[in-house]
Motif scaffolding. Sequence first.
Motif, PDB file in Angstrom:
ATOM      1  N   TYR A 137       5.318   4.407  -3.228  1.00  0.00           N
ATOM      2  CA  TYR A 137       4.767   3.151  -3.592  1.00  0.00           C
ATOM      3  C   TYR A 137       3.771   3.069  -3.924  1.00  0.00           C
ATOM      4  O   TYR A 137       2.873   3.723  -4.147  1.00  0.00           O
ATOM      5  CB  TYR A 137       4.502   3.052  -2.289  1.00  0.00           C
ATOM      6  CG  TYR A 137       6.069   2.794  -1.207  1.00  0.00           C
ATOM      7  CD1 TYR A 137       6.668   1.055  -1.071  1.00  0.00           C
ATOM      8  CD2 TYR A 137       6.279   3.628  -0.693  1.00  0.00           C
ATOM      9  CE1 TYR A 137       8.054   1.486  -0.610  1.00  0.00           C
ATOM     10  CE2 TYR A 137       7.585   4.001   0.313  1.00  0.00           C
ATOM     11  CZ  TYR A 137       8.388   2.451   0.307  1.00  0.00           C
ATOM     12  OH  TYR A 137       9.664   2.527   0.841  1.00  0.00           O
TER      13      TYR A 137
ATOM     14  N   LYS B 210       4.184  -8.838  -9.220  1.00  0.00           N
ATOM     15  CA  LYS B 210       5.710  -8.648  -8.508  1.00  0.00           C
ATOM     16  C   LYS B 210       6.036  -6.806  -8.620  1.00  0.00           C
ATOM     17  O   LYS B 210       7.427  -7.215  -7.710  1.00  0.00           O
ATOM     18  CB  LYS B 210       6.458 -10.359  -9.085  1.00  0.00           C
ATOM     19  CG  LYS B 210       6.640  -9.907 -10.192  1.00  0.00           C
ATOM     20  CD  LYS B 210       7.421 -11.058 -11.255  1.00  0.00           C
ATOM     21  CE  LYS B 210       7.853 -11.373 -12.467  1.00  0.00           C
ATOM     22  NZ  LYS B 210       6.450 -11.936 -13.244  1.00  0.00           N
ATOM     23  N   ASN B 211       6.264  -6.177  -9.337  1.00  0.00           N
ATOM     24  CA  ASN B 211       5.829  -5.133 -10.392  1.00  0.00           C
ATOM     25  C   ASN B 211       5.892  -4.216  -9.606  1.00  0.00           C
ATOM     26  O   ASN B 211       6.474  -3.378  -9.795  1.00  0.00           O
ATOM     27  CB  ASN B 211       6.158  -4.742 -11.569  1.00  0.00           C
ATOM     28  CG  ASN B 211       7.037  -6.551 -12.216  1.00  0.00           C
ATOM     29  OD1 ASN B 211       8.383  -6.822 -12.315  1.00  0.00           O
ATOM     30  ND2 ASN B 211       6.345  -6.313 -13.775  1.00  0.00           N
ATOM     31  N   LYS B 212       4.907  -4.305  -8.374  1.00  0.00           N
ATOM     32  CA  LYS B 212       4.494  -3.160  -7.817  1.00  0.00           C
ATOM     33  C   LYS B 212       4.862  -3.221  -6.560  1.00  0.00           C
ATOM     34  O   LYS B 212       4.910  -4.072  -5.698  1.00  0.00           O
ATOM     35  CB  LYS B 212       2.641  -3.722  -7.154  1.00  0.00           C
ATOM     36  CG  LYS B 212       1.905  -3.911  -8.733  1.00  0.00           C
ATOM     37  CD  LYS B 212       2.140  -2.580  -9.236  1.00  0.00           C
ATOM     38  CE  LYS B 212       1.215  -3.310 -10.900  1.00  0.00           C
ATOM     39  NZ  LYS B 212       1.318  -1.994 -11.831  1.00  0.00           N
ATOM     40  N   LYS B 213       5.341  -1.684  -6.035  1.00  0.00           N
ATOM     41  CA  LYS B 213       6.360  -1.600  -4.614  1.00  0.00           C
ATOM     42  C   LYS B 213       5.020  -1.850  -3.870  1.00  0.00           C
ATOM     43  O   LYS B 213       4.339  -0.665  -3.811  1.00  0.00           O
ATOM     44  CB  LYS B 213       7.460  -0.533  -4.750  1.00  0.00           C
ATOM     45  CG  LYS B 213       8.749  -0.577  -5.822  1.00  0.00           C
ATOM     46  CD  LYS B 213       9.700   0.218  -5.565  1.00  0.00           C
ATOM     47  CE  LYS B 213       9.126   1.870  -5.350  1.00  0.00           C
ATOM     48  NZ  LYS B 213       9.951   2.946  -4.622  1.00  0.00           N
TER      49      LYS B 213
ATOM     50  N   ASN C 106       9.450  -6.962  -3.392  1.00  0.00           N
ATOM     51  CA  ASN C 106       8.995  -6.049  -3.621  1.00  0.00           C
ATOM     52  C   ASN C 106       8.535  -5.362  -2.897  1.00  0.00           C
ATOM     53  O   ASN C 106       7.922  -4.689  -2.323  1.00  0.00           O
ATOM     54  CB  ASN C 106       8.007  -6.766  -4.664  1.00  0.00           C
ATOM     55  CG  ASN C 106       6.865  -6.666  -4.490  1.00  0.00           C
ATOM     56  OD1 ASN C 106       7.816  -8.260  -3.570  1.00  0.00           O
ATOM     57  ND2 ASN C 106       5.835  -7.333  -5.121  1.00  0.00           N
TER      58      ASN C 106
END
Length: 463
Positions: A36, A61-64, A161
């Motif tokens: 992550y 928003k693209n970060k898990k 996410n």
Amino acid sequence: MLNNQILNKKGVCLLWKIKGKFHFQRFLSQNIDRHYDIIIAGGGMVGTTLACTLGKNSILKNKKILLLEAGKEKPWTLPEKYNNRVVSVNPGSQKLLSSINAWNFIEKNRVATVKQLQVWEALSDASITFEQPKNNEPISYIVENDLILAAVAEQAQSCPNLEIQYEAKVKNYQLPDFNADITQLKMENGQNFSCNLLLGCDGVNSTVRKCMHANYISWNYGQMGVVATLQLDQQPGFKNDVAWQRFLPNGPVALLPLTDELSSLVWSTTIQQAKELLELPEERFVEQLNKAIGGTFKKSSLVSQAINSFDNLLRALNCPSTNQATAPTICGMETNSRAAFPLGFGHSSQYIGKGVVLVGDAAHRIHPLAGQGVNLGFGDVNCLNEVLTKAVYSGGGLNDLSYLKEYESERQKHNLPMMIAVEGLHRLTTTTLAPIVLLRGLGLQFSNALVPLKKYLISQASI
Ligand SMILES: Cc1cc2nc3c(=O)[nH]c(=O)nc-3n(C[C@H](O)[C@H](O)[C@H](O)COP(=O)(O)OP(=O)(O)OC[C@H]3O[C@@H](n4cnc5c(N)ncnc54)[C@H](O)[C@@H]3O)c2cc1C
């Protein structure tokens, strides 16, 4: 040039010798189940709010993101009876909860507003009253801890996410060192995760903090906070919107409004007295509590005379003088609502390390007498969200130390003065020496007369 290769239980390490210096690169030992960008360890009020705030941040928003909580998920529907664990949420924290849409859920369920704060002390009868500011914003809101958790967890559902795992206890952490840039987590259930940034929200006994080998100053007060849900003996039409706090020689007793008929108790006292209070039959407990709130304590005649004279002087000068209102009488308590929690102080001199950040009680623990603990944690959340946004927006990594340092210095600048002030207040109010009692009584009256000072104090406690 490869000089040596070592195999150990934890995995494969390659030991390199370059220009006479040794370097080593550790490789992942077990199969990592998932990687992550951010892992948040601890889903208390602070960790869950942080997860939801980051999850709703469009720049991230693209970060898990993964939130790991050792405990069970709290039900979203509230039991009919109030929970005995509540917090006083200041306007700054309320804004944070509104910004993630969690406040709607709280308001739809149950929340009480505090419009006035009455503080007085048993050994001098000096008092200070804080009024709601002119903008009509309440001084604070009283909300059950579980309701905050449920409201934030509900909002977290809308973050694609963000993944939340309950009953997921982290067994240990392998923080980045030398050339390894990622953190590995080993779970109690045998799973393994890794991440670029670990956020330690795992509370007072934080394992993350221990793994960082951070310098941690701490002490126990030898006190416990006794909590309960109380029934008030009031006339019809009575509006319960005042928070009451009386400083007693053993520690403060506070009544926080819940409804017009109910208040929540936080009674800080010695461990011995707390144990005795928990064992008392309910009627005897209520009797003791009424004595603590309304009873008379033996006072030094010198202190009483000086306080009266000062009060007369304030009246003569047309300044707000001691005008002590009477706290409500307690007539009963919700069955089995009594419990006690140990109280202590703690502060980590480091909030950050390579790839790791401490947030909330993991970084700082404070006496509940000023109702600031979770508010400081929510302040950390706000600040960390801003700093990570800046780091990503400017193309830096999530674990860029120059940005994380900004978080550390900003938060320490805010948290430390508050912690020192609360610590000072705690020490001052548990002293029974007559000269100190006199000084603090006069100090309370003087502060009460200085309206700008009171406004300043309230504004500092509101952010
Ligand atoms: C009597 C009392 C009254 C208080 N009143 C107020 C008040 O009025 N206002 C206020 O602002 N503050 C108040 N506080 C302080 C406030 O309760 C705390 O500051 C707040 O709960 C801290 O939240 P947190 O999320 O940082 O830590 P915690 O609530 O301790 O949460 C930590 C979480 O991490 C989880 N965890 C720990 N280890 C692991 C692991 N290895 N793996 C996975 N999960 C893990 C735990 O299960 C827990 O859920 C009060 C405190 C007390 C004791």
